[in-house]
Write a protein that holds these residues in place. Structure first.
Motif, mmCIF file in Angstrom:
data_model
loop_
_atom_site.group_PDB
_atom_site.id
_atom_site.type_symbol
_atom_site.label_atom_id
_atom_site.label_comp_id
_atom_site.label_asym_id
_atom_site.label_seq_id
_atom_site.Cartn_x
_atom_site.Cartn_y
_atom_site.Cartn_z
ATOM 1 N N ARG A 61 0.843 -1.192 0.000
ATOM 2 C CA ARG A 61 0.000 0.000 0.000
ATOM 3 C C ARG A 61 0.883 1.249 0.000
ATOM 4 N N GLU A 62 0.668 2.126 -0.948
ATOM 5 C CA GLU A 62 1.423 3.376 -1.103
ATOM 6 C C GLU A 62 2.919 3.126 -1.261
ATOM 7 N N PHE A 177 11.551 5.571 2.711
ATOM 8 C CA PHE A 177 10.714 6.678 2.253
ATOM 9 C C PHE A 177 9.911 6.220 1.051
ATOM 10 N N ASP A 178 8.677 6.650 0.989
ATOM 11 C CA ASP A 178 7.826 6.379 -0.169
ATOM 12 C C ASP A 178 7.187 7.689 -0.598
ATOM 13 N N LEU A 179 6.967 7.787 -1.881
ATOM 14 C CA LEU A 179 6.243 8.953 -2.392
ATOM 15 C C LEU A 179 5.323 8.472 -3.497
ATOM 16 N N VAL A 213 5.480 9.162 2.528
ATOM 17 C CA VAL A 213 5.359 8.217 3.648
ATOM 18 C C VAL A 213 6.757 7.972 4.222
ATOM 19 N N ILE A 214 6.860 7.958 5.532
ATOM 20 C CA ILE A 214 8.091 7.556 6.212
ATOM 21 C C ILE A 214 7.788 6.284 6.983
ATOM 22 N N GLN A 227 2.179 9.099 7.261
ATOM 23 C CA GLN A 227 1.816 9.360 5.870
ATOM 24 C C GLN A 227 0.965 10.620 5.796
ATOM 25 N N ALA A 228 1.165 11.382 4.751
ATOM 26 C CA ALA A 228 0.332 12.568 4.530
ATOM 27 C C ALA A 228 -0.211 12.522 3.119
ATOM 28 N N LYS A 229 -1.511 12.623 2.991
ATOM 29 C CA LYS A 229 -2.091 12.755 1.656
ATOM 30 C C LYS A 229 -2.379 14.234 1.432
ATOM 31 N N LEU A 230 -1.693 14.786 0.446
ATOM 32 C CA LEU A 230 -1.763 16.226 0.212
ATOM 33 C C LEU A 230 -2.269 16.491 -1.203
#
Lengths: 312, 218
Positions: A61-62, A177-179, A213-214, A227-230
């Protein structure tokens, strides 16, 4: 009048085909230190050195990662906040090999919403990976029996075309890290209330969002993540109208109650949680979503999310 | 606010524990390894008493109600060697009073009410304790019954929102997912956890809170 941006998808696909070749992915997989050879997942399951970072166990996921060849995944999920897992899901996914996987959310399907997902992990280096996810969704209002009595979806035809380019960088054995760069295009035929979940829940919209995401991996079996959804751009497609009367089979133009976009403060979601490997084939994920979007969907600005996943 | 602080505390403790315990990927733990097994001469039965704070995170039919606040809970569990645990819990909240102006008669009139409410619940918990070095991470889902007592005081109406009476009791089912971190201390243990409450009744608000529990293996 708006049409789905097929040209954009074609352009994006061309770029990805240019950068991602199956050969590079297969070669890169072999370079992963300590990782198993690309054998079927069923053979690897007996390896006792499986950790939460192993190819058959790492989070999908992500992230850029996908299931291994011939690997199945079944997941039960509650209280998601994206279109593909809103309210919950019972997903079945299968790894086709060469980084491809396909899946379907049976819970949504049972409710009359067709929700397929495909993902391709086309670049998998030890410290860098890229994946592309495409999960189209279609709902015909009269088939969504669970909401047939409400005005939410009655008379609507909804198409969603979410595309995500996902990057994963496990830079240290314990830090990743994920983006994810997500673009959703939508096409809605029908009349939508201004306060409908389709708008306020940012489901049937046109949106560009970034999700950094970290992940902090601890003791081989547990990861904590933030995680931040921006969503930097959230626009209401012209196909949605709240003012013009519904004309069957005709796309309606205009803006929804004068709104053409939704600001970030109404669409962001911050998530923190933990994912643990209970056994080599069972995973638990608990997270807390904070933000305006969670409030719009669940009436609660702090909402939990649970997932139990089994892989075979 | 206290719920958020407790939650932040859990995360900080977790992060610090993780920093100390992070090890390279070459030495994974065996599945199910840990100190939470009856085979390790520890009783599978456990009893915890918890003190915490929770706050409502949603409105109820346009009304602000906070039947949570400070809480006292008791939780009995049975833990298998695999880490799975089954339990029964009871939780009582002191509740609070919230003064607010509400519109009545289709918005033509505004009155002030003092909404007093408190709640209690009973439930069954299903969980898993994941060893995390000398600590354990608890995943848990509780399912149970919530009973809320409310009182809107003396106002010149017989009903309010969809409450048929101005004071009374409503009940409903709840789901209570939580995440906690356990610190074993011989026969005893300390557990900090955060949790969310999802209520099936539209008259009982959802909540988020934190809990500090003291437990013993019986």
């Amino acid at each position: 009048m708006n049409r789905p941006g097929f040209q954009r998808y074609a352009c994006l696909a061309s770029i990805l085909v240019f950068f991602g070749t199956n050969g590079s992915r297969a070669a890169a997989s072999e370079k992963i230190a300590g990782s198993p050879s690309p054998a079927p997942a069923s053979q690897i399951a007996n390896n006792s050195k499986v950790t939460i970072l192993s190819p058959q166990a790492r989070a999908r996921r992500e992230t850029a990662y996908t299931l291994m060849k011939k690997q199945w995944a079944f997941d039960v999920e509650l209280w998601g906040t994206s279109a593909s897992d809103i309210y919950g899901g019972f997903g079945i996914h299968y790894g086709l090999g060469k980084g491809f996987e396909v899946g379907v959310n049976l819970l949504h399907l049972g409710a009359g919403v067709f929700n397929l997902s495909t993902k391709w992990n086309f670049l998998d280096l030890p410290q860098f990976a890229l994946g592309l996810r495409f999960s189209p969704m279609f709902a015909h209002g009269d088939w969504v029996w669970i909401a047939r009595s409400s005005t939410l979806v009655s008379g609507l035809n909804i198409w969603l075309f979410p595309v995500s380019l996902q990057l994963s960088a496990p830079i240290l054995p314990w830090l990743q890290f994920d983006l994810s760069t997500d673009y959703v295009d939508s096409l809605v035929l029908g009349d939508v209330d201004e306060d409908s979940l389709l708008l306020d829940g940012t489901i049937a919209l046109r949106q560009l969002a970034f999700q950094p995401v970290i992940r902090w991996h601890l003791l081989q079996r547990t990861s904590f993540y933030f995680q931040a959804k921006l969503p930097v751009i959230t626009r209401i497609p012209g196909a949605i109208s709240t003012e013009a009367p519904l004309v069957e089979g005709v796309l309606l133009g205009g803006e929804a109650a004068g709104r053409s976009s939704i600001p970030l403060k109404d669409t962001y979601v911050l998530t923190c949680g933990a994912r643990s490997m209970i056994r080599e084939d069972i995973f638990l994920d608990f997270s807390v979503n904070v933000g305006a979007l969670a409030k719009k969907i669940y009436g609660n600005p702090i909402s939990p999310r649970l997932q139990l996943e089994m892989r075979f | 606010m206290w719920g958020y602080l407790l939650g932040a505390g859990v995360l900080l403790i977790t992060v610090n524990a993780g920093a100390a315990e992070a090890i390279p990927t070459e030495s994974p733990q065996k599945p199910g390894a840990g100190k939470l097994c009856a085979k390790n001469h520890q009783s599978p039965w456990g009893l915890t008493i918890g003190f915490g704070y929770a706050s409502a995170t949603s409105k109820v039919l346009g009304l602000k109600l906070n039947p949570y606040g400070s809480s006292l809970s008791i939780h009995g569990t049975y833990t298998w060697c695999s880490g799975f645990r089954l339990g029964l819990y009871g939780e009582g909240f002191l509740g609070s009073t919230i003064s607010q102006d509400i519109k009545v008669n289709n918005g033509a009139q505004k009155i002030e009410i003092r909404a007093r409410s408190r709640t209690g619940s009973l439930g069954t918990s299903f969980g898993y304790a994941q060893p995390l070095g000398s600590l354990a991470l608890h995943y848990q889902l509780g399912i149970g019954l919530t009973v809320m007592r409310y009182d809107f005081g003396d106002i010149p109406f017989e009903t309010l929102a969809s409450f048929e009476k101005l004071n009374g009791v409503v009940s409903g089912l709840h789901l209570r997912p939580s995440l906690g971190l356990e610190l074993p201390l011989n026969r005893f243990y300390l557990l900090t956890s955060i949790y969310s409450r999802i209520e099936s009744s539209s008259k009982i608000p959802a909540a988020f809170g934190g809990l500090l529990s003291f437990g013993a293996r019986l």
